[in-house]
Scaffold this active site. Structure first.
Site, PDB file in Angstrom:
ATOM      1  N   CYS A  85       0.770  -1.237   0.000  1.00 36.80           N
ATOM      2  CA  CYS A  85       0.000   0.000   0.000  1.00 36.80           C
ATOM      3  C   CYS A  85       0.804   1.290   0.000  1.00 36.80           C
ATOM      4  CB  CYS A  85      -0.977  -0.013   1.175  1.00 36.80           C
ATOM      5  SG  CYS A  85      -0.321  -0.690   2.686  1.00 36.80           S
ATOM      6  N   HIS A 142      -0.886   6.735   5.668  1.00 36.77           N
ATOM      7  CA  HIS A 142       0.164   5.724   5.529  1.00 36.77           C
ATOM      8  C   HIS A 142       1.380   6.207   4.737  1.00 36.77           C
ATOM      9  CE1 HIS A 142       1.049   1.115   5.213  1.00 36.77           C
ATOM     10  NE2 HIS A 142       1.764   1.731   6.144  1.00 36.77           N
TER      11      HIS A 142
END
Length: 482
Positions: A85, A142
């Site tokens: 990700c 993130h």
């Protein structure tokens, strides 16, 4: 080529008749009469290529994601920039190969990582804000858990969500068991299932932006369907795994996974309804995609492989875009595209431009989407430190390396990557291996101390014999692992 048609699992990879999109186009002058479009960029987390109805999955209903496809263009050769990700998110926000930045070398970013995107590097939200957009991130960041590397410092006006790689759907704690829910730079506590909270906040953000009277860019990054495997009825499972790293390899079922996806789809429906209710759906670009290929319970048909792997299943993702004011509806495109294409494409749609000091590696897809330019072959490059993986997609061919094993596949004729053509087409293999090496030399070198992850035979039964992550030093294409 692009085509209009109903979709079945059998022909989900098929090409379309040339020119089918052109008849439904709106002229540029009419498209711009309403001003720059709003943009809602929806990113799922670990969603497999075939985990939505419009990509052929027969046992999972996603009517609202399918609505986006019915109103726009669905890519059958969409790729993620990485098999994990945060590396893909680096490419998304910069429009460039993630391997150009230290944060992009993390596979993925963990709580031990104290860096992030450099302050001087332009970002998609920052460039849109410079062009007059209100920018908001709802959901997953993130790209750095330290405050100075947060979303408010990298181009977003507002942020509500979590900074790390995942949170428990009920406790909103991360893999380090610390609370990770934020409103801007202030930690907050809210009660509720994370997917529902994210959807509600997205609808509120749209309403606020509409009242402000400026075009807006909303990044809507769901946690779903990433583990932990928890539906709205699974708060007991949340308590059971409390204090763990949330992976619970003893949890989850297909039914649970289906429900997690369905809950995300329902929230996407709320967002689409909000656009309609505010009268801005015609002038809003909606993108739906995933950050990488599917994980444990995902459907990656007709591919093999999954998250953390450079097989097609780890890289192929759903990718859909609608813009009723300008793009045709119900079109299937076989144009190869990749995550880093979204920055130049969305900037062009907004009438903005990339920073010339940081030219994108992706391309503007708008001319192809509108039929003003023909579809064209592309070349995409990847590397992944776990299991010393390397890959190059060039036209229909794909060079692949996993540890000491090398392959050449025609991924259009052979999407399962079964027939190794390396010996039958040695010139193509040698050319592509050399091309990968030449490209790799232009990127940052791999860091032996960067984090990388993969799955072992002890974790997943279909990975029997796999005994750990990457070697302790970088391994280049064609080099034996010592």
């Amino acid at each position: 080529m692009m085509e209009r048609r109903g979709v079945t699992r059998r022909h989900v990879l098929g090409s379309a008749a040339a020119g089918a999109a052109a008849s439904a186009l709106t002229g540029p002058s009419e498209a711009w009469a309403a001003g720059p479009p709003n943009i809602v960029f929806i990113m799922a987390d670990d969603l497999g290529y075939a985990d939505v109805g419009c990509y052929g999955r027969p046992d999972l209903k996603t009517p609202h994601i399918d609505r986006i496809a019915a109103r726009g263009v669905r890519f059958t050769q969409g790729y993620a920039n990485s098999a994990v990700c945060s590396a893909t998110r680096t490419a998304l926000i910069t429009g460039r190969y993630q391997y150009r930045l230290p944060v992009g070398l993390e596979e993925p970013v963990t709580t031990r990582f104290t860096g992030g995107l450099p302050a001087e590097h332009p970002t998609l939200p920052g460039l849109l804000r410079r062009a007059g957009y209100r920018t908001a991130l709802v959901g997953k960041w993130h790209l750095g858990s330290v405050a100075k590397f947060g979303p408010l410092q990298r181009g977003y006006d507002t942020f509500w969500g979590f900074r790390g790689g995942t949170i428990d759907y009920f406790s909103h704690r991360g893999t380090d068991d610390k609370p990770d829910l934020w409103d801007g730079d202030v930690r907050v506590e809210e009660v509720g299932y994370a997917t529902h909270l994210i959807g509600r906040r997205a609808v509120e953000t749209i309403g606020t932006a509409v009242r402000a009277g400026r075009p807006f860019f909303l990044s809507l990054h769901f946690n779903a369907p990433h583990w932990p495997w928890e539906t709205p009825e699974d708060e007991a499972e949340s308590r059971r795994i409390a204090g763990s790293n949330l992976r619970h390899f003893d949890g989850g079922t297909q039914a649970t996974y289906h429900r997690i996806v369905a809950e995300m789809d329902a929230q996407i429906g709320r967002v689409l309804d909000a656009l309609e209710q505010h009268g801005i759906a015609q002038d809003t670009i909606v993108v739906f995609t995933s950050d990488n290929g599917g994980e444990r319970f995902s459907d990656t048909w007709p591919f093999t492989g999954r998250k953390t792997e450079l097989l097609e299943g780890g890289l192929r993702i759903p990718a859909i875009v609608s813009w009723p004011r300008r793009l045709p509806a119900g079109v299937v495109s076989a144009q190869p595209m990749i995550t880093m294409d979204w920055l130049p494409t969305l900037l062009a749609a907004a009438g903005a431009s990339p920073d010339p000091v940081y030219p994108p590696d992706g391309i503007d897809l708008l001319p192809i989407l509108t039929g003003e330019a023909a579809e064209r072959p592309r070349s995409f490059y990847w590397r992944y430190r776990a299991n010393a993986q390397a890959a190059l997609r060039e036209g229909d061919l794909k060079y692949l390396k996993i540890r000491d094993n090398t392959f050449l596949f025609d991924v259009v004729a052979d999407p399962l990557e079964r027939a190794n053509l390396k010996a039958r087409r040695p010139e193509d293999f040698a050319r592509m291996e050399a091309s990968w090496r030449a490209w790799n030399a232009t990127m940052l070198p791999e860091k032996p101390d960067s984090f990388t992850e993969s799955y072992t035979g002890a974790q997943l039964a279909d990975h029997f014999g796999v005994q750990g992550p990457a070697p302790l030093r970088p391994v280049t294409a064609g080099e034996a692992h010592r």
